[in-house]
Motif scaffolding. Structure first.
Motif, short mmCIF file in Angstrom:
data_model
loop_
_atom_site.label_atom_id
_atom_site.label_comp_id
_atom_site.label_asym_id
_atom_site.label_seq_id
_atom_site.Cartn_x
_atom_site.Cartn_y
_atom_site.Cartn_z
N LEU A 122 1.63 3.32 -2.03
CA LEU A 122 2.41 2.09 -2.13
C LEU A 122 1.60 0.89 -1.64
N ARG A 123 0.86 1.08 -0.56
CA ARG A 123 0.03 -0.01 -0.06
C ARG A 123 -1.04 -0.39 -1.08
N HIS A 124 -1.63 0.62 -1.72
CA HIS A 124 -2.62 0.36 -2.78
C HIS A 124 -2.01 -0.46 -3.90
N VAL A 125 -0.83 -0.07 -4.35
CA VAL A 125 -0.18 -0.77 -5.47
C VAL A 125 0.13 -2.22 -5.09
N VAL A 126 0.66 -2.42 -3.89
CA VAL A 126 0.95 -3.79 -3.43
C VAL A 126 -0.34 -4.60 -3.33
#
Length: 196
Positions: free
Chosen positions: A41-45
């Motif tokens: 999720l952090r990567h996507v954000v």
């Protein structure tokens, strides 16, 4: 086909999966070997924030591409970053203007959005598989993602650790389009969480 509309819809499809992530699932493993659900999720954000900044300014710093913060509301962080991407590309006929995409080089904004759409489709599967929820991307999104994935060279020079994709995984020629897409991008369509 307006790639901006398709990308917005792909971001919404990913968002539907993100909304289903429960707090206790944030530390679950994903099909991406180096990432937990929270890490993915952090990567996507981060990618959304980097792409939005690059679309507006022509490029973005390494820190922007990698600095996404989830705080205690990953779904809210995703939603905000997804809106930033849509807003950054909303300006009419500017899709041929170049944008620098991380270390991959400069591309027309329409190509950058095509890659973003591909990421949304595949990362939605990653998350859905990790948290064990159904995932069926719309056929037009899957078709475009599969077309692009078939064009990405599968060599040691551009796949593997440190690159955006792993080497391809062989799947049956009679596999679904989604399974073929996953295999092309180095994912095992039969991945099962070690927690199961």
């Amino acid at each position: 086909m307006d790639i901006r509309d398709l990308d917005r819809r792909a971001g919404a499809v990913l968002g539907e999966v993100v909304m289903q992530v429960r707090t206790e699932q944030l530390w679950f493993p994903t099909p991406c070997p180096d990432w937990t659900v929270r890490g993915l999720l952090r990567h996507v954000v981060s990618q959304n924030e980097g792409l939005a900044a690059a679309a507006q300014n022509g490029s973005a710093s390494f820190r922007t591409w990698n600095g996404g913060r989830l705080a205690d509301n990953p779904a809210g962080a995703y939603r905000r970053s997804n809106v930033r991407v849509a807003d950054a590309f909303a300006d009419g006929g500017a899709l041929d203007r170049l944008v620098e995409v991380r270390e991959f080089g400069s591309f027309p904004r329409r190509i950058a959005l095509t890659f973003h759409q591909l990421d949304c489709v595949v990362h939605a599967w990653d998350l859905a598989r990790a948290i064990d929820v159904p995932y069926n991307p719309p056929p037009d999104m899957l078709e475009l993602a599969l077309t692009l994935a078939r064009r990405i060279p599968d060599t040691d020079a551009n796949r593997g650790p440190g690159y955006a994709f792993e080497r391809g995984v062989k799947v049956s020629g009679t596999s679904s389009d989604l399974d073929q897409l996953l295999g092309l991008l180095g994912r095992n369509p039969d991945w099962v969480s070690p927690l199961d």
